[in-house]
Design an enzyme around this catalytic site. Structure first.
Site, mmCIF file in Angstrom:
data_model
loop_
_atom_site.group_PDB
_atom_site.id
_atom_site.type_symbol
_atom_site.label_atom_id
_atom_site.label_comp_id
_atom_site.label_asym_id
_atom_site.label_seq_id
_atom_site.Cartn_x
_atom_site.Cartn_y
_atom_site.Cartn_z
ATOM 1 N N ASP A 10 6.825 -0.918 5.829
ATOM 2 C CA ASP A 10 6.905 -0.495 4.435
ATOM 3 C C ASP A 10 5.532 0.131 4.093
ATOM 4 O OD1 ASP A 10 7.591 -0.458 1.607
ATOM 5 O OD2 ASP A 10 6.238 -2.176 1.424
ATOM 6 N N ASP A 12 4.108 0.952 0.266
ATOM 7 C CA ASP A 12 3.433 0.466 -0.946
ATOM 8 C C ASP A 12 3.343 -1.056 -0.936
ATOM 9 O OD1 ASP A 12 3.040 3.017 -2.262
ATOM 10 O OD2 ASP A 12 5.220 3.099 -2.348
ATOM 11 N N ARG A 57 12.635 3.276 -11.847
ATOM 12 C CA ARG A 57 11.773 2.431 -12.685
ATOM 13 C C ARG A 57 11.644 3.026 -14.077
ATOM 14 N NH1 ARG A 57 7.107 1.611 -9.183
ATOM 15 N NH2 ARG A 57 8.672 0.432 -8.043
ATOM 16 N N ASN A 129 4.118 11.446 -0.529
ATOM 17 C CA ASN A 129 3.162 10.375 -0.841
ATOM 18 C C ASN A 129 2.737 9.621 0.423
ATOM 19 O OD1 ASN A 129 3.397 11.020 -3.524
ATOM 20 N ND2 ASN A 129 4.541 9.194 -4.118
#
Ligand code: XBP
Ligand code: MG
Length: 255
Positions: A10, A12, A57, A129
């Protein structure tokens, strides 16, 4: 007994503490840039992290914190715009602000490469990102260390759905039992375990209270020779920090 062929990371919260001083700041800049008076402080952001995916979110925030807006279903264009701005701010931020890898990450990647265990990424954030974070922390050639970057909207259902792991396994052409995942959150763990991948959890301040009963082992960090990790739950490890051999041992126990 199955051999460990790949480790799926993963991003973040696992590779780096990107949330509080990275993504959160970028969301707030996007809101301010759009003339909105929304501000996600550290505490609210902790609550909002229950929803993975930046667009999801924002939608959740609209639906639950701005009830006067009604159903946020009509706001998908605005959300897409805000999220594109947020990604731009996040990429800028990675260039100007140092976000370091968590302890042990660089060492462990090196050990796995030495042992010819393949590397992959399964994340909710965007591929751009991920590339920017890897470039900023490990250098531009490091992105090629990863055989698969499974990210963001490559699947329609984000973590805790297992889809991103299924996609990653398909790209790697491996079975779940060939792999081990490293995650930091309950949503991430549900996704990896949902796809049948044995998972080590490395918690952080935002996730430490979450439920990790399905993890093979839960640690506070991957650790370094001079900075031992604490095993919080699950199977013990033989060394004071997580090594490629610890991952092989944990994988062997489960498979
Ligand atoms: C991370 C996330 C991401 C980031 C924001 O989850 O939930 O949504 O907070 O990234 P994981 P985007 O670590 O499980 O991948 O805004 O690019 O979605
Ligand atoms: Mg995470």
């Amino acid at each position: 007994m199955k051999q460990l062929k790949a480790v799926i990371f993963d991003v973040d919260g696992t590779l780096a503490e990107t949330e509080r001083d990275g993504h959160r700041q970028a969301f707030n800049r996007a809101f301010a840039g759009a003339g909105l008076d929304w501000y996600w402080d550290e505490e609210i952001y902790g609550q909002l992290l229950a929803v993975s995916g930046g667009k999801e979110r924002i939608q959740y925030y609209l639906e639950n914190f701005h009830l006067q807006c009604g159903s946020a279903g009509n706001f998908s264009e605005i959300i897409d715009c805000l999220h594109a701005d947020k990604t731009r701010y996040y990429l800028e931020l990675l260039k100007t602000q140092i976000i370091e890898l968590r302890p042990g990450v660089k060492r462990l990647l090196g050990e796995l490469r030495e042992q010819e265990i393949r590397l992959a990424i399964a994340t909710t954030t965007t591929a751009e990102n991920v590339t920017a974070l890897i470039n900023a922390t490990l250098g531009e050639s490091a992105i090629s260390w990863f055989d698969c970057i499974a990210a963001g909207d490559m699947v329609s259902a984000k973590k805790p759905a297992p889809d991103i792991y299924h996609y990653c396994l398909q790209q790697l052409q491996l079975e779940a039992k060939d792999c081990l995942a490293i995650e930091d959150s309950a949503n991430g763990l549900l996704a990896s375990v949902g796809a049948g991948v044995t998972t080590l959890v490395t918690v952080n301040a935002y996730t430490v209270e979450e439920n990790f009963t399905q993890a093979i082992c839960v640690v506070d960090q991957l650790g370094e020779p001079d900075a031992p990790c604490q095993v919080i739950d699950g199977s013990p490890i033989k060394t004071s920090y997580i090594t490629a051999q610890s991952l092989q041992d944990l994988h062997a126990q489960a498979n």
